[in-house]
Design an enzyme around this catalytic site. Structure first.
Site, PDB file in Angstrom:
ATOM      1  N   ASP A  92       1.398   1.837  10.197  1.00 29.29           N
ATOM      2  CA  ASP A  92       2.302   1.486  11.284  1.00 29.29           C
ATOM      3  C   ASP A  92       1.679   1.986  12.581  1.00 29.29           C
ATOM      4  OD1 ASP A  92       4.099   0.561   9.413  1.00 29.29           O
ATOM      5  OD2 ASP A  92       5.727   1.905   9.985  1.00 29.29           O
ATOM      6  N   HIS A 149      -3.020   3.304   4.330  1.00 35.28           N
ATOM      7  CA  HIS A 149      -3.154   2.506   3.123  1.00 35.28           C
ATOM      8  C   HIS A 149      -4.368   1.591   3.219  1.00 35.28           C
ATOM      9  CE1 HIS A 149       0.997   3.482   1.556  1.00 35.28           C
ATOM     10  NE2 HIS A 149       1.053   3.916   2.800  1.00 35.28           N
ATOM     11  N   SER A 255      -2.299  10.018  15.311  1.00 36.13           N
ATOM     12  CA  SER A 255      -3.693   9.844  15.681  1.00 36.13           C
ATOM     13  C   SER A 255      -4.071   8.373  15.663  1.00 36.13           C
ATOM     14  CB  SER A 255      -4.601  10.669  14.780  1.00 36.13           C
ATOM     15  OG  SER A 255      -5.871  10.802  15.362  1.00 36.13           O
TER      16      SER A 255
END
Length: 289
Positions: A92, A149, A255
């Site tokens: 995200d 992911h 980050s």
């Protein structure tokens, strides 16, 4: 740039960023009872975090800030694109930049680019497959889900830890600090995938207390003094295989992830532009036919 923005950038050059980050990391890992709970609730309110997306919705379920920050989401809210020729967003966040790697340089922001070779740790054998390829940079804000992911099925070939600075990686800093992503501390994972070689670079930043991977646990801290390399078998029972959509790592505090691909391997979704919202699992690119 306004005077307040210049002050924010200038301050980052003089702050003891590693010390500050490690102190924050100690607090984030501590079971500090009512202090932890108060901070989690403040954080939720400050960054408008939708806790209904989390498997554990109640802030009281988290004993440490790190547990809260790396909270897992309800899987049905982030379905993985199932078309075999589509790559999935790994996180995200928001797309910072994407496009072609030109003569071994990656675009950072207007007036700034940086070296692919330096980003990946300085070994030509690691950088060469991507030299005229493509890249995508995704920024994770504090409110975002912070597990990372796989965009595509892959087998881990190499990991590199690269020591460096800990500048913030927010858009203001990216626009004003040269060589940002190749000067900050980072962890590089290089995979063999269905679309050819792929690197995923997990970039540290101010108060990012930890970067970890699913195969090695916490990589940093502690902060190293030199570049370190690990190689892995790509076949046989000891090979580390991670499928599209499966978790490969995490940040503790926000980050950036930089991905690189070989020339001609993929084409990004035509709707994807700098500033586009990224949602883990949704379509990011297609295999180039």
């Amino acid at each position: 740039m306004s005077s307040s923005e210049r002050f924010k950038i200038g301050l980052q050059y003089v702050l003891p960023k590693h010390l500050l980050s490690r102190l924050v990391g100690r607090f984030a890992a501590a079971k500090a009872g009512i202090f932890t709970q108060a901070f989690i609730r403040w954080f939720i309110k400050q960054y408008k975090i939708d806790m209904s997306e989390a498997i554990q919705e109640d802030p009281r379920d988290y004993a440490t800030f790190n547990q809260f920050f790396t909270r897992r989401l309800k899987p049905e809210l982030r379905p993985i694109v199932d078309e075999p020729d589509h790559l999935a967003h790994p996180v995200d966040g928001a797309v910072s930049q994407l496009g072609d790697i030109e003569e071994g340089r990656i675009f950072q922001a207007k007036g700034h680019d940086y070296s692919l070779l330096e980003l990946l740790g300085g070994k030509d054998e690691d950088a060469a497959p991507f030299r005229e390829g493509s890249f995508a940079t995704i920024y994770l804000a504090p409110k975002d889900y912070h597990r990372i992911h796989m965009p595509v099925d892959g087998v881990l070939r190499k990991m590199v830890y690269i020591p460096g600075d800990l500048f913030s990686v927010n858009p203001l800093t990216a626009q004003n600090v040269p060589n940002l992503f190749a000067r900050n501390e980072r962890v590089v994972a290089i995979f063999d995938t269905e679309v050819g070689p792929m690197s995923m670079v997990l970039v540290g930043a101010t108060i990012v207390a930890s970067i970890g991977t699913v195969w090695s646990g916490t990589v940093t801290p502690p902060t190293g003094a030199r570049i370190q390399h690990w190689s892995y078998p790509t076949s046989g029972p000891e090979a580390i295989r991670i499928n599209k959509g499966e978790e490969m790592g995490h940040f503790k505090l926000g980050s950036t992830v930089v991905m690189t691909f070989a020339k001609g391997a993929i084409e990004f979704d035509e709707a994807l532009q700098p500033g586009s919202v990224a949602r883990m699992g949704s379509a990011m690119a297609k295999v180039r036919s």
